[in-house]
Design an enzyme around this catalytic site. Structure first.
Site, PDB file in Angstrom:
ATOM      1  CD  GLU B  52      46.380  35.188  36.128  1.00 55.90           C
ATOM      2  OE1 GLU B  52      46.943  35.643  37.130  1.00 55.90           O
ATOM      3  OE2 GLU B  52      45.291  34.617  36.144  1.00 55.90           O
ATOM      4  CG  ASP B  63      49.796  37.243  45.449  1.00 54.33           C
ATOM      5  OD1 ASP B  63      48.975  36.514  44.864  1.00 54.33           O
ATOM      6  OD2 ASP B  63      50.380  38.194  44.891  1.00 54.33           O
ATOM      7  CE1 TYR B 178      41.354  35.896  39.416  1.00 55.58           C
ATOM      8  CE2 TYR B 178      43.247  36.395  38.035  1.00 55.58           C
ATOM      9  CZ  TYR B 178      42.702  35.737  39.106  1.00 55.58           C
ATOM     10  OH  TYR B 178      43.477  34.918  39.874  1.00 55.58           O
TER      11      TYR B 178
END
Lengths: 417, 274
Positions: B52, B63, B178
């Protein structure tokens, strides 16, 4: 960038995607973790907006606790000085806690209780939304954490104290530009971890659907009341409605009940900061492009690589690089127009309303007041007079310390100049 | 949806070797693209199966602190989406096999132009794209641009995903699914989510493609557990943490390779345990 229809993904996805949009604007651009919470919130909101018990509970609180309806005040001396305008101020500065923000936070706390959430989180810029959230959380006995950029904590010390006094935890945000944009990032990060027990009260008509339309509905009390009040005072609708626009909640609250009145001009006033040409401003509608941040597609300030450009305004509440999707839509459709007022003119508006009417406005609202000089000149040149309804979204007590220094600099500059 | 075929080839190999895939997240341009250019082949040699490749963004709201820091270092170094696409092309010229997934927030793609982005990413040799702030409902325009080139969308599922959303992601995505194993943002954690097995079981029953598990994985023990329950393991923040502990670039690459090798060794035969 137009939204393309008829993709390979089938009608079902198209149907979902077009829900909660204003033309191409809006949407739900959030991590997967939050999607179920937004679906849950939407369902809950659809339920309560039709529920007489919820409406009655909210109306009672707005009446007895917030002090609604707020007055519509004819600003005679300001009107006299500007000549061509008859100005009415919708006095949201007289709401409990000093700004319109509480219309939204109380309604959302009621909703959060229905959802069974025990904790409230919020972002704040000027601190008005943080104070309004902390107040609502205190009233209903919910835990409350408010994220605030470090730079804003410095310029809004009074509101930080108020939030803490009301039992909220104020969490300083040190990332990025350390202002509202970064506080919003941090609140969204918290929410992705805590969404099962926590409700996020967004402070403006931004963020993922259903927030923009839900907050619009909660703030529309401003325009609904003002519409009735001006009909009573003048026997007709105003020619123009004016409000300042950061994210745009007070403006959409004022505008929305007038959207179908084609004869009423709607003007939003953004922050031109140090001047649009300097790049240091908060004028997303005047100088931004269509982009995605904080969950929605809207006019946004970003560079050629798609990186967000930090906004600037003397007023912390207008210091945001995006703007509500519904504003983006009514700008694009031409239903409203948007002007920008710089820091210096906003300070002049701040001073002028204080001197002429004995009302110290919030620096945010001072942008709308300062724009009236521009509008008065337009109207004078066209030959005539106009009745103007202005949303005075908040009071300026929180700003006096900052304004004192800025006004001194301003008068020094003008003495030199 | 068109495919480069690299994921299919890899999944076939992983299945023959009875193990979960190992997919490091690399923050492109942290601290500069020349470093990333050396890091990726070194990690492939150390046992990574695919990558990735993270494009830095000013406001990475999915994040945690580690990847935020990496993004800021990368932006400070002048990294752009175009620069990262060029990096993919350079790596691809030497490494024909490992799938490379571009991971970027949506606004840089909008600024680049959706069609241009898809065309150039595919031409560079990227195989898929993950956009953390673009759920399937909002991905219509990007999917349309993507449909014209061999590039697949990878969508995420989370502990909060409903069965209806699992079905939607199943039908909309390519590459792998994912699975976001932790509530909250990216970042290494000391323990895996206690309900990981149950959550994956719900997805495994209906999945039409492999599921890779990411968010919060740090130790070989965690990787082994995730690799036994899912079909792949994604590590990002922990890898960056390992490199942040070293000063010189050689040391950073050495430490990163030792770390990836340690994860790879526990994943051997991981799928025979289920």
């Amino acid at each position: 960038m137009p939204r393309l229809n008829g993709t390979d993904c089938g009608d079902e996805m198209e149907k979902i995607a077009n829900k909660g949009r204003f033309g191409i604007f809006g949407g739900r651009y959030v991590p997967e973790t939050l999607m179920p919470a937004l679906e849950e919130l939407e369902a809950a909101y659809d339920e309560v907006r039709e529920d007489p018990a919820f409406k009655a509970e909210l109306a009672a609180i707005l009446d007895k606790y917030v002090g609604r309806p707020t007055p519509l005040y004819h600003a005679a001396r300001l009107s006299g000085e500007l000549g061509s305008l008859k100005i009415y101020l919708k006095r949201e500065d007289l709401c409990h806690t000093g700004a319109h923000k509480i219309n939204n936070t109380l309604a959302q706390v009621l909703l959060a209780k229905r959802l069974g959430k025990k904790r409230i989180i919020a972002e704040t810029g000027a601190g008005q939304h943080g104070v309004a959230t902390a107040t609502a959380a205190a009233l209903f006995g919910l835990e409350c954490d408010v994220y605030m950029g470090e730079e804003d904590i410095d310029r809004q010390a009074l509101n930080v104290f108020r939030m803490r006094l009301l039992g909220a935890r104020v969490i300083p945000v040190t990332s990025g530009s350390r202002t509202l944009k970064d506080a919003t990032n941090e609140t969204l990060r918290d929410w992705t971890a805590s969404v099962r027990t926590t409700h996020y009260i967004i402070g403006s008509v931004v963020g993922p659907d259903p927030f923009p339309r839900m907050i619009r509905d909660f703030q529309s009390v401003i325009g609904r009341e003002a519409r009735g009040q001006i009909l009573e005072a003048e026997g007709r609708l105003p020619d123009v409605c004016v409000a300042c626009v950061g994210g745009g909640s007070n403006a959409i609250g004022l505008f929305h009940p007038f959207l179908d009145d084609a004869g009423v001009e709607l003007i939003g006033v953004e922050a031109a900061g140090r001047g649009i040409e300097t790049g240091e401003h908060g004028a997303s509608l005047n100088a931004g492009r269509v982009g995605v941040l904080h969950g929605c597609q809207m006019f946004l300030l970003y560079d050629d690589d798609g990186q967000i450009i930090p906004a600037h305004s003397v007023s912390a509440g207008l210091d945001y690089p995006g703007v509500g999707p519904e504003h983006s839509f009514i700008k694009d459709s031409g239903r409203a127009r948007y002007h920008a007022i710089g820091d210096t003119d906003a300070l002049r508006g701040f001073k002028r309303l204080s001197l002429l009417e004995g009302i110290i406005p919030a620096l945010e609202s001072a942008h709308a007041i300062a724009f009236l000089s521009v509008l008065a000149e337009e109207v004078r040149q066209a030959g005539g007079t106009k009745t103007v309804l202005v949303c005075l979204s908040g009071r300026g007590d929180k700003d006096v310390q900052q304004a004192e220094g800025l006004l001194r600099e301003l008068s020094d500059d003008e003495a030199k100049g | 949806m068109q495919s480069s075929g690299r994921f299919e080839a890899l999944f076939k190999r992983l299945s023959a070797e009875a193990r979960a895939g190992l997919y490091p997240f690399v923050a492109a341009g942290d601290p500069n693209l020349a470093f990333t250019r050396r890091l990726i082949p070194a990690l492939a040699a150390a046992g990574a199966d695919g990558f990735e490749i993270g494009v830095p963004f000013s406001d990475p709201l999915a994040d945690g602190p580690t990847i935020q820091r990496a993004s800021m270092r990368s932006l400070k170094g002048g990294t752009t989406l175009r620069g990262v696409i060029d990096l993919v092309a350079e790596v691809r010229a030497e490494a024909p096999d490992p799938p490379m997934v571009l991971m970027t927030y949506y606004n840089p793609i909008i600024a680049f132009g959706l069609k241009e982005f898809c065309a150039e990413a595919a031409r560079a040799g990227a195989d898929a794209v993950i956009v953390p702030d673009l759920p399937p409902e909002e991905a219509g325009e990007l999917l349309k641009a993507m449909a014209e080139v061999p590039l697949e969308p990878i969508f995420m599922l989370a502990p909060t995903s409903t069965d209806a959303r699992i079905d939607l992601v199943n039908r909309s995505g390519g590459g792998f699914i994912y699975y976001v194993a932790q509530m909250g943002v990216t970042g290494a954690r000391d323990t895996l989510a206690p309900d990981l097995g149950g959550a994956l079981e719900r997805i495994n029953r209906v999945k039409n493609r492999p599921v890779a598990v990411g968010f919060g994985i740090k130790t070989p023990e965690q990787a082994a557990e995730a690799g036994a329950l899912g079909d792949g393991v994604i590590v990002g923040s922990a890898l960056i943490d390992v490199m942040e502990n070293e000063d010189a670039e050689e040391e950073k690459i050495g430490a990163a390779c030792r770390y990836i090798a340690s994860l790879r060794s526990v994943l051997e035969k991981s799928r025979t345990t289920t």
